[in-house]
Design a protein around this motif. Structure first.
Motif, PDB file in Angstrom:
ATOM      1  N   LYS A  11      26.471  36.370  41.754  1.00 24.18           N
ATOM      2  CA  LYS A  11      26.490  37.532  40.849  1.00 24.18           C
ATOM      3  C   LYS A  11      27.351  38.669  41.371  1.00 24.18           C
ATOM      4  CE  LYS A  11      22.152  36.531  38.647  1.00 24.18           C
ATOM      5  NZ  LYS A  11      21.227  37.064  37.702  1.00 24.18           N
ATOM      6  N   ALA A  59      36.773  36.648  46.606  1.00 24.32           N
ATOM      7  CA  ALA A  59      37.195  36.387  45.231  1.00 24.32           C
ATOM      8  C   ALA A  59      38.431  35.487  45.235  1.00 24.32           C
ATOM      9  CB  ALA A  59      37.510  37.692  44.518  1.00 24.32           C
ATOM     10  N   GLN A 109      41.446  32.098  35.823  1.00 22.89           N
ATOM     11  CA  GLN A 109      40.180  32.601  35.298  1.00 22.89           C
ATOM     12  C   GLN A 109      39.155  32.766  36.410  1.00 22.89           C
ATOM     13  OE1 GLN A 109      39.447  33.735  32.093  1.00 22.89           O
ATOM     14  NE2 GLN A 109      37.721  34.530  33.265  1.00 22.89           N
ATOM     15  N   ILE A 110      39.128  31.820  37.348  1.00 24.38           N
ATOM     16  CA  ILE A 110      38.235  31.950  38.502  1.00 24.38           C
ATOM     17  C   ILE A 110      38.574  33.221  39.274  1.00 24.38           C
ATOM     18  CG2 ILE A 110      37.649  30.947  40.754  1.00 24.38           C
ATOM     19  CD1 ILE A 110      38.048  28.161  39.406  1.00 24.38           C
ATOM     20  N   PHE A 112      40.147  35.978  38.197  1.00 26.33           N
ATOM     21  CA  PHE A 112      39.806  37.171  37.415  1.00 26.33           C
ATOM     22  C   PHE A 112      38.293  37.410  37.393  1.00 26.33           C
ATOM     23  CE2 PHE A 112      43.720  36.086  34.639  1.00 26.33           C
ATOM     24  CZ  PHE A 112      44.567  36.671  35.556  1.00 26.33           C
ATOM     25  N   SER A 113      37.535  36.362  37.158  1.00 31.02           N
ATOM     26  CA  SER A 113      36.074  36.512  37.029  1.00 31.02           C
ATOM     27  C   SER A 113      35.414  36.878  38.349  1.00 31.02           C
ATOM     28  CB  SER A 113      35.466  35.210  36.498  1.00 31.02           C
ATOM     29  OG  SER A 113      35.946  34.947  35.192  1.00 31.02           O
ATOM     30  N   THR A 114      35.826  36.216  39.429  1.00 31.41           N
ATOM     31  CA  THR A 114      35.212  36.542  40.715  1.00 31.41           C
ATOM     32  C   THR A 114      35.679  37.907  41.211  1.00 31.41           C
ATOM     33  OG1 THR A 114      36.951  35.320  41.923  1.00 31.41           O
ATOM     34  CG2 THR A 114      34.905  34.123  41.398  1.00 31.41           C
ATOM     35  N   MET A 142      36.378  40.481  39.275  1.00 28.75           N
ATOM     36  CA  MET A 142      35.611  41.460  38.496  1.00 28.75           C
ATOM     37  C   MET A 142      34.173  41.559  38.993  1.00 28.75           C
ATOM     38  SD  MET A 142      35.405  41.855  34.427  1.00 28.75           S
ATOM     39  CE  MET A 142      35.599  43.533  33.933  1.00 28.75           C
ATOM     40  N   ALA A 143      33.568  40.410  39.299  1.00 24.02           N
ATOM     41  CA  ALA A 143      32.195  40.426  39.815  1.00 24.02           C
ATOM     42  C   ALA A 143      32.136  41.185  41.129  1.00 24.02           C
ATOM     43  CB  ALA A 143      31.686  38.989  39.989  1.00 24.02           C
TER      44      ALA A 143
END
Length: 71
Positions: free
Chosen positions: A29, A42, A58-59, A61-63, A65-66
């Motif tokens: 999270k 990340a 995408q991995i 960007f998503s990690t 941002m998290a």
């Protein structure tokens, strides 16, 4: 931004990166290390792989941002 996936590229064009920080050692999270408080990971430093075609982006960007949104 909607993105429509139309298919996969040939396996001959594949780019794979293996290795990195085990996802078992990271809070999914927040992307914070379970071993070192205040250390975040990340993107391609993580031990995750995906098909070529934007999935690794995408991995990242998503990690990212998290980790960036973690308090």
């Amino acid at each position: 931004m909607p993105v429509e996936i139309s298919g996969f590229r040939p396996i001959e064009e594949a780019i794979v990166t293996s290795g990195g920080v085990s996802v078992k050692e990271i809070n999914a999270k927040t992307m914070e290390s379970k071993l070192v408080s205040g250390l975040y990971f990340a993107g391609e430093v993580l031990d995750v792989d995906a098909y070529t075609g934007g999935f690794n982006l995408q991995i990242a960007f998503s990690t990212g941002m998290a980790a960036g949104n973690a308090e």
